[in-house]
Design a protein around this motif. Structure first.
Motif, PDB file in Angstrom:
ATOM      1  N   PHE A  77       0.840  -1.201   0.000  1.00  0.00           N
ATOM      2  CA  PHE A  77       0.000   0.000   0.000  1.00  0.00           C
ATOM      3  C   PHE A  77       0.877   1.254   0.000  1.00  0.00           C
ATOM      4  O   PHE A  77       0.622   2.211  -0.733  1.00  0.00           O
ATOM      5  CB  PHE A  77      -0.900  -0.027   1.234  1.00  0.00           C
ATOM      6  N   VAL A  78       1.947   1.241   0.795  1.00  0.00           N
ATOM      7  CA  VAL A  78       2.877   2.372   0.844  1.00  0.00           C
ATOM      8  C   VAL A  78       3.605   2.524  -0.484  1.00  0.00           C
ATOM      9  O   VAL A  78       3.869   3.645  -0.932  1.00  0.00           O
ATOM     10  CB  VAL A  78       3.885   2.206   1.999  1.00  0.00           C
ATOM     11  N   ILE A  79       3.941   1.408  -1.123  1.00  0.00           N
ATOM     12  CA  ILE A  79       4.580   1.478  -2.445  1.00  0.00           C
ATOM     13  C   ILE A  79       3.682   2.235  -3.422  1.00  0.00           C
ATOM     14  O   ILE A  79       4.141   3.078  -4.199  1.00  0.00           O
ATOM     15  CB  ILE A  79       4.885   0.068  -2.978  1.00  0.00           C
ATOM     16  N   GLU A  80       2.390   1.943  -3.369  1.00  0.00           N
ATOM     17  CA  GLU A  80       1.449   2.596  -4.276  1.00  0.00           C
ATOM     18  C   GLU A  80       1.209   4.057  -3.891  1.00  0.00           C
ATOM     19  O   GLU A  80       1.087   4.938  -4.747  1.00  0.00           O
ATOM     20  CB  GLU A  80       0.113   1.832  -4.260  1.00  0.00           C
ATOM     21  N   PHE A  81       1.163   4.319  -2.571  1.00  0.00           N
ATOM     22  CA  PHE A  81       0.897   5.672  -2.069  1.00  0.00           C
ATOM     23  C   PHE A  81       1.926   5.996  -0.986  1.00  0.00           C
ATOM     24  O   PHE A  81       1.650   5.838   0.216  1.00  0.00           O
ATOM     25  CB  PHE A  81      -0.522   5.765  -1.506  1.00  0.00           C
ATOM     26  N   PRO A  82       3.131   6.440  -1.374  1.00  0.00           N
ATOM     27  CA  PRO A  82       4.226   6.628  -0.406  1.00  0.00           C
ATOM     28  C   PRO A  82       3.885   7.534   0.766  1.00  0.00           C
ATOM     29  O   PRO A  82       4.326   7.292   1.887  1.00  0.00           O
ATOM     30  CB  PRO A  82       5.346   7.224  -1.266  1.00  0.00           C
ATOM     31  N   ILE A  83       3.073   8.574   0.526  1.00  0.00           N
ATOM     32  CA  ILE A  83       2.742   9.501   1.603  1.00  0.00           C
ATOM     33  C   ILE A  83       1.916   8.825   2.693  1.00  0.00           C
ATOM     34  O   ILE A  83       1.836   9.318   3.827  1.00  0.00           O
ATOM     35  CB  ILE A  83       1.991  10.726   1.034  1.00  0.00           C
ATOM     36  N   SER A  84       1.319   7.674   2.379  1.00  0.00           N
ATOM     37  CA  SER A  84       0.480   6.990   3.371  1.00  0.00           C
ATOM     38  C   SER A  84       1.289   6.482   4.553  1.00  0.00           C
ATOM     39  O   SER A  84       0.714   6.124   5.582  1.00  0.00           O
ATOM     40  CB  SER A  84      -0.279   5.825   2.721  1.00  0.00           C
TER      41      SER A  84
END
Length: 427
Positions: A244-251
């Motif tokens: 999930f972080v890979i897809e949305f790093p700011i998460s």
């Protein structure tokens, strides 16, 4: 609130007209009439919902048919809607909590105060409170139950034969707070994640659901909803949270990782991922998640674990590489391991090739010195032939005039043999 009322009921002609009358009366301070028209607009909306809806599975055909007939009778429809809304028996067609049913009974009483001009005072705040009640609870009132009704809407959203891939889920996301009880959030997120993508084409369909989760994290302000979603994401199998972080790093800033979690990510978990692991490491750097006292160890772990054999390169764009490695800590780590300790000329070509990209970045971002050139000189003299490193450094030196001149200058002071110049095509 008036804007919300107009937007919510704009697709129901009768309810729209009733609420417009309610708004007119509210503005001229005819509050009894305003509340009465609002109540009738609400009941008409529910009546249309029932008539247009599907029979719940647990309801007999005969009962359902009787309900529909009564709703089409102008003399009895209002009482029938109220009866069905407040029905708490096993044959109830609506599934929502008893608190809402009690509030509906309360507003039925205030409706009677308006219609029969009873002694109870009706002021502007009664109308405003009723509108607030509708805004907070209307999405919870559905034949399938509010949670299931919202999931059905998400099913349609993820059906690409019905909804464009470019459609925004924000309207549905904004319904979560009012449509799903806090106790049901875990089941809701599980069910949402299990929805099948229909007609997705060639892109990765899971990204659709991850996008919805990210928008919930970044847009919804309700802490309980956010906390439940964070718990859900972090407790999925197969490193779901890291993907999930890979897809949305700011998460990484939304997932409430503590320092122990962060350390476990870069020490252990990230190395279980594929080539995208460097995007996780990059997210940690960009969001300042590595404590200063652990920075050197962090970069040593990257260098130690990096092995581009099998095409496990960084897979980062040039700007990301610069963010990740244009710093003294990385330079010092790579410099110490490869050149001060002498791995560049004592290890075999497989080991050196496995670190090729990092060594090349060192030459790119660090001022080239005598120790570095002497290391390359000894590597050539020892007959070590790491062809990947040879190719990448040759390309770097011949595309960067300043680097090339620096190499030539130092090589001359070290009395490098012709084989050194030939090796890197420095003639």
């Amino acid at each position: 609130m008036i804007n919300w009322i107009r937007e919510k009921f704009k697709h129901s002609l009768d309810s729209k007209l009733l609420f417009e009358e309610a708004i007119k009366c509210y503005k001229i301070e005819a509050f009894r009439a305003s509340l009465l028209f609002s109540y009738l607009g609400f009941l008409n909306y529910i009546k249309e919902m029932i008539i247009a809806g599907k029979k719940p599975a647990h309801i007999d055909n005969s009962r359902w048919d009787k309900i529909i007939r009564t709703l089409n009778d102008e003399n009895f429809w209002e009482d029938r809607v109220f009866t069905e809304l407040t029905n708490s028996s096993n044959t109830a067609i609506f599934k929502f909590n008893d608190s809402i049913k009690e509030q509906i009974k309360y507003w039925k009483g205030r409706r009677n105060d308006c219609a029969h001009f009873k002694d109870n005072e009706i002021n502007f705040h009664h109308t405003e409170m009723f509108w607030s009640f509708l805004k907070s609870n209307l999405s919870k009132i559905s034949l399938e139950g509010s949670k299931q009704n919202l999931l059905n809407k998400f099913c349609d959203f993820f059906d690409r034969t019905k909804t464009s891939i470019n459609a925004s889920p924000d309207i549905l996301i904004n319904e979560i707070e009012n449509a799903v009880e806090y106790s049901d959030l875990k089941d809701f997120f599980t069910s949402l994640n299990n929805i099948q993508i229909i007609g997705s084409g060639y892109y990765v369909p899971d990204e659709d659901k991850q996008n919805v989760f990210f928008r919930i994290l970044s847009e919804i302000k309700n802490k309980r909803i956010i906390n439940e979603l964070v718990f859900f994401i972090k407790n999925q199998a197969q490193n779901y949270d890291l993907k999930f972080v890979i897809e949305f790093p700011i998460s990484i800033n939304y997932l409430n990782y503590n320092q122990v979690d962060i350390r476990n990510i870069w020490k252990v978990r990230v190395w279980m991922l594929g080539h995208a692991k460097y995007n996780i490491l990059l997210a940690l750097i960009r969001n300042n998640k590595i404590p200063a006292q652990e920075t050197e160890e962090f970069y040593k772990d990257i260098f130690k674990n990096f092995n581009q054999t099998g095409y496990q390169n960084l897979n980062l764009d040039d700007n990301s590489k610069k963010v990740m490695f244009d710093n003294n800590t990385f330079n010092n780590v790579a410099y110490e391991i490869m050149f001060v300790e002498g791995n560049i000329y004592t290890k075999d070509y497989n080991y050196i090739n496995s670190k090729e990209e990092l060594i090349t970045l060192l030459f790119l971002y660090k001022d080239i010195n005598e120790v570095m050139v002497e290391g390359l000189k000894k590597m050539v003299e020892n007959g070590i032939r790491p062809y990947w490193l040879q190719d990448s450094l040759t390309k770097l030196f011949n595309e960067n005039e300043n680097k090339k001149n620096k190499i030539l200058q130092i090589a001359a002071t070290l009395n490098c043999e012709q084989s050194f110049y030939d090796y890197f095509q420095l003639n």
